[in-house]
Design an enzyme around this catalytic site. Structure first.
Site, PDB file in Angstrom:
ATOM      1  N   GLN A 126      26.263  86.164  64.705  1.00  0.00           N
ATOM      2  CA  GLN A 126      26.392  84.698  64.033  1.00  0.00           C
ATOM      3  C   GLN A 126      26.442  84.812  62.232  1.00  0.00           C
ATOM      4  O   GLN A 126      25.346  85.165  61.998  1.00  0.00           O
ATOM      5  CB  GLN A 126      25.515  83.647  64.350  1.00  0.00           C
ATOM      6  CG  GLN A 126      25.584  82.191  63.722  1.00  0.00           C
ATOM      7  CD  GLN A 126      24.557  81.293  64.326  1.00  0.00           C
ATOM      8  OE1 GLN A 126      23.442  81.667  64.650  1.00  0.00           O
ATOM      9  NE2 GLN A 126      24.865  80.164  64.254  1.00  0.00           N
ATOM     10  N   GLY A 127      27.392  84.338  61.631  1.00  0.00           N
ATOM     11  CA  GLY A 127      27.432  84.409  60.372  1.00  0.00           C
ATOM     12  C   GLY A 127      27.646  82.965  59.700  1.00  0.00           C
ATOM     13  O   GLY A 127      28.686  82.482  59.331  1.00  0.00           O
ATOM     14  N   SER A 129      24.106  81.330  57.763  1.00  0.00           N
ATOM     15  CA  SER A 129      23.367  81.152  56.793  1.00  0.00           C
ATOM     16  C   SER A 129      23.767  82.307  55.833  1.00  0.00           C
ATOM     17  O   SER A 129      24.229  83.328  55.731  1.00  0.00           O
ATOM     18  CB  SER A 129      21.899  81.626  57.173  1.00  0.00           C
ATOM     19  OG  SER A 129      21.303  80.513  57.894  1.00  0.00           O
ATOM     20  N   GLU A 244      22.463  75.551  70.616  1.00  0.00           N
ATOM     21  CA  GLU A 244      21.570  76.608  70.240  1.00  0.00           C
ATOM     22  C   GLU A 244      20.159  75.881  70.431  1.00  0.00           C
ATOM     23  O   GLU A 244      19.070  76.464  70.820  1.00  0.00           O
ATOM     24  CB  GLU A 244      21.815  77.102  68.941  1.00  0.00           C
ATOM     25  CG  GLU A 244      20.726  77.934  68.143  1.00  0.00           C
ATOM     26  CD  GLU A 244      21.098  78.438  66.968  1.00  0.00           C
ATOM     27  OE1 GLU A 244      20.294  79.552  66.383  1.00  0.00           O
ATOM     28  OE2 GLU A 244      21.871  77.648  66.101  1.00  0.00           O
ATOM     29  N   SER A 383      15.539  73.692  60.878  1.00  0.00           N
ATOM     30  CA  SER A 383      14.056  73.591  60.755  1.00  0.00           C
ATOM     31  C   SER A 383      13.599  72.301  61.551  1.00  0.00           C
ATOM     32  O   SER A 383      14.234  71.517  61.393  1.00  0.00           O
ATOM     33  CB  SER A 383      13.675  73.491  59.306  1.00  0.00           C
ATOM     34  OG  SER A 383      13.949  72.451  58.446  1.00  0.00           O
ATOM     35  N   ASN A 384      12.297  72.392  61.788  1.00  0.00           N
ATOM     36  CA  ASN A 384      11.595  71.256  62.471  1.00  0.00           C
ATOM     37  C   ASN A 384      11.590  70.128  61.627  1.00  0.00           C
ATOM     38  O   ASN A 384      11.670  68.996  61.985  1.00  0.00           O
ATOM     39  CB  ASN A 384      10.220  71.753  63.171  1.00  0.00           C
ATOM     40  CG  ASN A 384      10.209  72.317  64.432  1.00  0.00           C
ATOM     41  OD1 ASN A 384      11.485  72.954  64.784  1.00  0.00           O
ATOM     42  ND2 ASN A 384       9.447  72.540  64.903  1.00  0.00           N
ATOM     43  N   GLU A 385      11.228  70.477  60.128  1.00  0.00           N
ATOM     44  CA  GLU A 385      11.246  69.221  59.476  1.00  0.00           C
ATOM     45  C   GLU A 385      12.923  68.393  59.302  1.00  0.00           C
ATOM     46  O   GLU A 385      12.584  67.179  59.415  1.00  0.00           O
ATOM     47  CB  GLU A 385      10.989  69.772  58.104  1.00  0.00           C
ATOM     48  CG  GLU A 385       9.588  70.398  57.851  1.00  0.00           C
ATOM     49  CD  GLU A 385       9.429  71.704  58.195  1.00  0.00           C
ATOM     50  OE1 GLU A 385       8.308  72.278  58.445  1.00  0.00           O
ATOM     51  OE2 GLU A 385      10.496  72.421  58.551  1.00  0.00           O
TER      52      GLU A 385
END
Length: 398
Positions: A126-127, A129, A244, A383-385
């Site tokens: 996967q590209g 980030s 995902e 992220s969880n945030e």
């Protein structure tokens, strides 16, 4: 809402269990259960065995080579494989680009790539980030410019999981720099052997080579490597990430790890008493087990809603948040249970055939590297945030 399994569903789970026990190589099972390193060969071989049984893509519809299972069967299949020590399915082809191609790809892309994913002839990475573009993925800077019948790619991707093994990559690139951030992004495919692609390893804190940075220097790919329509990459990425995030919950995997934790706590002692019998540690095990039970019930509620024809809501974000936190808690409790024997950092002990002198019990060696590795699960996939912000907006209207 009935959360109990039917006799037919329980019989299905037993069928899967018996087949896995008969077909999973004992050495592979041992490596998974004892947290040894798995090589590319073991992953590929197991996927091909599943495919030969017709179970290579449990979430795919029959028309694309899947078994056409309902959501309950998919859940039970994942749970049984985790209990039996089977390798985790590689998500990049099966759960990410595969569903995207089914929904948005051209017929040519479907006909060529989907069978290859099932047979594990292509190893995808996967590209998404980039340096400076993680949670704020819409700020990505990689460019794709159309020149005749080719796209020319320039830029950099990072945290590319298992890119050292991959022969194909799906990526996001900016194809319209004048458009608004989300509207100027497209999704493309590329062969990793294309001239101009360079893969460099990133060694993570647990001593593993799991992720990479990938550079694109005037990389030319055919025009028909574009997925769907230009400028729609952001929408396709959101579709992909919804798959995902649900997978990241890894309920079956956490149930297997809870069993492992209890076994360690039975063998480790405090003042001659097994840890699992001491009030303090027993309460910690009970607390994480209760959270895992609640997580599984939330997942079953999603399954029940799907049975009734309802679309899942914020539960997918909740699964990602709680599932990842439970995974981290389990690694922390195993470290605590083993005590000083978990402190020596010896990643080499996870290598198959390692014959060095162990420090403490055999199960202690992987615990430190696992603890470090699982720090990432609350970050990747959103992220969880960020997930909590989404929930605050969607559920509470904040």
């Amino acid at each position: 809402m009935d959360l109990n399994y039917t006799p037919e569903e329980l019989a299905f789970a037993d069928e899967v269990r018996q087949w896995v026990r008969a077909n999973l190589p004992a050495e592979t099972r041992d490596r998974v259960l004892h947290h040894k390193r798995l090589g590319k060969e073991e992953q590929v071989e197991w996927q091909r065995r599943l495919h030969s049984r017709g179970w290579g893509a449990p979430r795919w519809p029959k028309e694309y080579g899947g078994p056409g299972w309902n959501s309950v069967q998919q859940h039970l299949f994942d749970e049984v494989l985790s209990e039996e020590g089977a390798p985790q399915a590689l998500p990049f082809g099966l759960s990410m680009i595969g569903p995207v191609l089914m929904a948005f790809g051209s017929q040519k892309q479907k006909d060529y790539y989907l069978p290859r994913i099932l047979r594990q002839e292509d190893w995808w990475c996967q590209g998404f980030s980039e340096p400076g573009s993680g949670s704020d993925l819409a700020s990505l800077r990689m460019k794709a410019e159309l020149e005749g019948d080719e796209w020319v790619l320039n830029g950099q991707k990072t945290w590319t999981t298992l890119g050292q093994y991959a022969n194909m990559i799906f990526l996001l690139a900016r194809t319209d720099p004048a458009a608004k951030k989300q509207q100027g992004i497209s999704m493309l495919l590329a062969d990793m052997s294309t001239p101009g692609i360079t893969v460099r390893p990133i060694i993570t804190v647990d001593g593993e080579h799991e992720v990479n940075e990938v550079f694109f220097d005037n990389v030319r790919v055919p025009k028909d490597y574009l997925v769907g329509a230009p400028g729609m990459g952001w929408s396709y990425a959101k579709f992909l990430l919804s798959h995902e995030r649900t997978n990241i919950a890894r309920i079956g995997r956490s149930k297997a790890e809870l069993t492992r934790l209890k076994k360690i706590a039975t063998e480790e002692t405090a003042d001659g008493v097994p840890l699992i019998q001491t009030p303090g540690f027993r309460e910690k095990i009970a607390a994480v087990e209760i959270e895992l039970m609640a997580l599984e019930l939330t997942n079953l509620r999603m399954i029940a809603a799907e049975r009734a024809g309802q679309a899942p809501g914020a539960e997918a974000n909740m699964l990602k948040i709680k599932g990842s936190e439970i995974q981290q808690t389990l690694t922390e409790l195993m470290m605590e249970a083993v005590g000083p024997y978990a402190l020596p950092f010896n990643p080499e002990a996870r290598e198959p055939g390692w014959h060095g002198e162990p420090i403490g019990p055999e199960y202690a060696a992987p615990l430190g590297p696992d603890y470090f590795n699982y720090r990432k699960v609350t970050i990747y996939g959103g992220s969880n945030e960020i997930q909590r912000n989404i929930l605050a907006k969607a559920v509470l209207g904040l």
